[in-house]
Design a protein around this motif. Structure first.
Motif, PDB file in Angstrom:
ATOM      1  N   UNK A  31      21.831  11.403   4.379  1.00  0.00           N
ATOM      2  CA  UNK A  31      22.100  10.672   3.309  1.00  0.00           C
ATOM      3  C   UNK A  31      21.110  10.956   2.428  1.00  0.00           C
ATOM      4  N   UNK A  32      21.561  10.641   0.882  1.00  0.00           N
ATOM      5  CA  UNK A  32      20.957  10.720  -0.165  1.00  0.00           C
ATOM      6  C   UNK A  32      20.891   9.212  -0.764  1.00  0.00           C
ATOM      7  N   UNK A  33      19.673   8.928  -1.212  1.00  0.00           N
ATOM      8  CA  UNK A  33      19.480   7.308  -1.744  1.00  0.00           C
ATOM      9  C   UNK A  33      18.625   7.557  -2.752  1.00  0.00           C
ATOM     10  N   UNK A  34      18.542   6.518  -3.719  1.00  0.00           N
ATOM     11  CA  UNK A  34      17.681   6.325  -4.976  1.00  0.00           C
ATOM     12  C   UNK A  34      17.462   4.784  -5.399  1.00  0.00           C
ATOM     13  N   UNK A  35      16.673   4.763  -6.161  1.00  0.00           N
ATOM     14  CA  UNK A  35      16.476   3.337  -6.669  1.00  0.00           C
ATOM     15  C   UNK A  35      16.823   3.132  -8.148  1.00  0.00           C
ATOM     16  N   UNK A  36      17.664   2.449  -8.479  1.00  0.00           N
ATOM     17  CA  UNK A  36      18.016   2.322  -9.955  1.00  0.00           C
ATOM     18  C   UNK A  36      17.866   0.724 -10.554  1.00  0.00           C
TER      19      UNK A  36
ATOM     20  N   UNK B  53      27.853   5.271  -8.814  1.00  0.00           N
ATOM     21  CA  UNK B  53      29.031   4.508  -8.039  1.00  0.00           C
ATOM     22  C   UNK B  53      30.082   5.697  -8.235  1.00  0.00           C
ATOM     23  N   UNK B  54      30.172   6.339  -9.336  1.00  0.00           N
ATOM     24  CA  UNK B  54      31.273   7.363  -9.480  1.00  0.00           C
ATOM     25  C   UNK B  54      31.176   8.495  -8.709  1.00  0.00           C
ATOM     26  N   UNK B  55      29.705   8.887  -8.494  1.00  0.00           N
ATOM     27  CA  UNK B  55      29.221   9.934  -7.644  1.00  0.00           C
ATOM     28  C   UNK B  55      29.298   9.583  -6.142  1.00  0.00           C
ATOM     29  N   UNK B  56      30.031   8.210  -5.733  1.00  0.00           N
ATOM     30  CA  UNK B  56      29.845   8.075  -4.204  1.00  0.00           C
ATOM     31  C   UNK B  56      29.050   7.251  -3.745  1.00  0.00           C
ATOM     32  N   UNK B  57      28.009   6.706  -4.479  1.00  0.00           N
ATOM     33  CA  UNK B  57      26.671   5.925  -4.143  1.00  0.00           C
ATOM     34  C   UNK B  57      27.135   4.471  -3.752  1.00  0.00           C
ATOM     35  N   UNK B  58      26.669   3.854  -2.859  1.00  0.00           N
ATOM     36  CA  UNK B  58      27.101   2.272  -3.102  1.00  0.00           C
ATOM     37  C   UNK B  58      25.706   1.550  -2.862  1.00  0.00           C
ATOM     38  N   UNK B  59      25.618   0.465  -3.160  1.00  0.00           N
ATOM     39  CA  UNK B  59      24.217  -0.500  -3.187  1.00  0.00           C
ATOM     40  C   UNK B  59      24.288  -0.828  -1.484  1.00  0.00           C
ATOM     41  N   UNK B  60      23.026  -0.529  -1.256  1.00  0.00           N
ATOM     42  CA  UNK B  60      22.740  -0.840   0.173  1.00  0.00           C
ATOM     43  C   UNK B  60      21.419  -1.720   0.350  1.00  0.00           C
TER      44      UNK B  60
ATOM     45  N   UNK C 105      18.115  -1.679  -7.482  1.00  0.00           N
ATOM     46  CA  UNK C 105      18.878  -1.503  -6.516  1.00  0.00           C
ATOM     47  C   UNK C 105      18.752  -0.154  -5.760  1.00  0.00           C
ATOM     48  N   UNK C 106      18.741  -0.072  -4.453  1.00  0.00           N
ATOM     49  CA  UNK C 106      18.645   0.935  -3.498  1.00  0.00           C
ATOM     50  C   UNK C 106      20.243   1.338  -3.433  1.00  0.00           C
ATOM     51  N   UNK C 107      20.615   2.737  -3.793  1.00  0.00           N
ATOM     52  CA  UNK C 107      21.948   2.954  -3.631  1.00  0.00           C
ATOM     53  C   UNK C 107      21.844   4.250  -2.974  1.00  0.00           C
ATOM     54  N   UNK C 108      22.663   4.393  -1.974  1.00  0.00           N
ATOM     55  CA  UNK C 108      22.871   5.342  -0.869  1.00  0.00           C
ATOM     56  C   UNK C 108      24.238   6.193  -0.778  1.00  0.00           C
ATOM     57  N   UNK C 109      24.412   7.508  -0.510  1.00  0.00           N
ATOM     58  CA  UNK C 109      25.607   8.300  -0.460  1.00  0.00           C
ATOM     59  C   UNK C 109      25.199   8.794   0.857  1.00  0.00           C
ATOM     60  N   UNK C 110      26.234   8.655   1.883  1.00  0.00           N
ATOM     61  CA  UNK C 110      26.350   9.551   3.062  1.00  0.00           C
ATOM     62  C   UNK C 110      26.689  11.044   2.836  1.00  0.00           C
ATOM     63  N   UNK C 111      26.312  11.920   3.626  1.00  0.00           N
ATOM     64  CA  UNK C 111      26.671  13.308   3.203  1.00  0.00           C
ATOM     65  C   UNK C 111      26.986  13.911   4.733  1.00  0.00           C
TER      66      UNK C 111
END
Length: 172
Positions: free
Chosen positions: A126-131, A143-150, A165-171
């Motif tokens: 997974x890739x995650x970030x704080x925004x 969100x458009x790039x496939x990240x969701x708030x986790x 917000x921490x947002x994560x995208x499973x890869x």
């Protein structure tokens, strides 16, 4: 428009500091007091601090360049360099910024795809970030790039505690 990505090294330190200060200020100056902005900028982007981050084997910086001009940058962290304990199967996008004059040209997507490419190369799941919760444009982009708030975490801006917000995208 020729777009290239260049991995940063110690010779890039001054340019990294300049673009870090410029892009953070451009992005957040209107929503924060001058005192809090200055306090954050003076601390976060000191040359010594950036040099230490560049030297960390679990952190990498990349410039995105347009016609040989630095247009933005990316910082990714893995393993113990991550700002939250998200596990060794994760890659953190700690910073992703594009200079105002280069925004709306797809460079944020280029940088985010670079982060995902690194995660895949390193077999991360997974890739995650704080925004910042008030950065609606960035949230919509992620969100458009496939990240969701986790989740969420605190971010200290001078004397003000803000919520990211921490947002994560499973890869993979």
């Amino acid at each position: 428009m020729a777009v290239t990505i260049k991995k940063c090294n110690h010779e890039d330190l001054k340019t990294l500091q300049e673009i870090s200060i410029e892009t953070f200020y451009e992005t957040f100056k209107d929503q924060n007091t001058a005192e809090n902005m200055n306090a954050y900028l003076e601390n976060a982007f000191q040359l010594e601090k950036l040099e230490s981050e560049l030297s960390n084997p679990f952190s990498q910086f990349f410039f995105v360049c347009v016609e040989d001009e630095v247009a933005g940058y990316l910082k990714v962290n893995t393993d113990e360099a991550q700002s939250e304990k998200e596990g060794n199967d994760s890659l953190e996008v700690e910073r992703i910024y594009v200079r105002k004059k280069f925004q709306k040209h797809g460079l944020g997507k280029v940088l985010l795809n670079k982060a995902i490419e690194i995660a895949v190369e390193q077999s991360k799941r997974k890739v995650w970030l704080g925004v910042w919760e008030k950065n609606e444009n960035a949230i919509a982009f992620y969100e458009k790039m496939g990240f969701i708030k986790t989740g969420s975490h605190s971010f200290q801006m001078g004397d003000e505690e803000q919520l990211d917000w921490i947002m994560t995208r499973e890869i993979g």
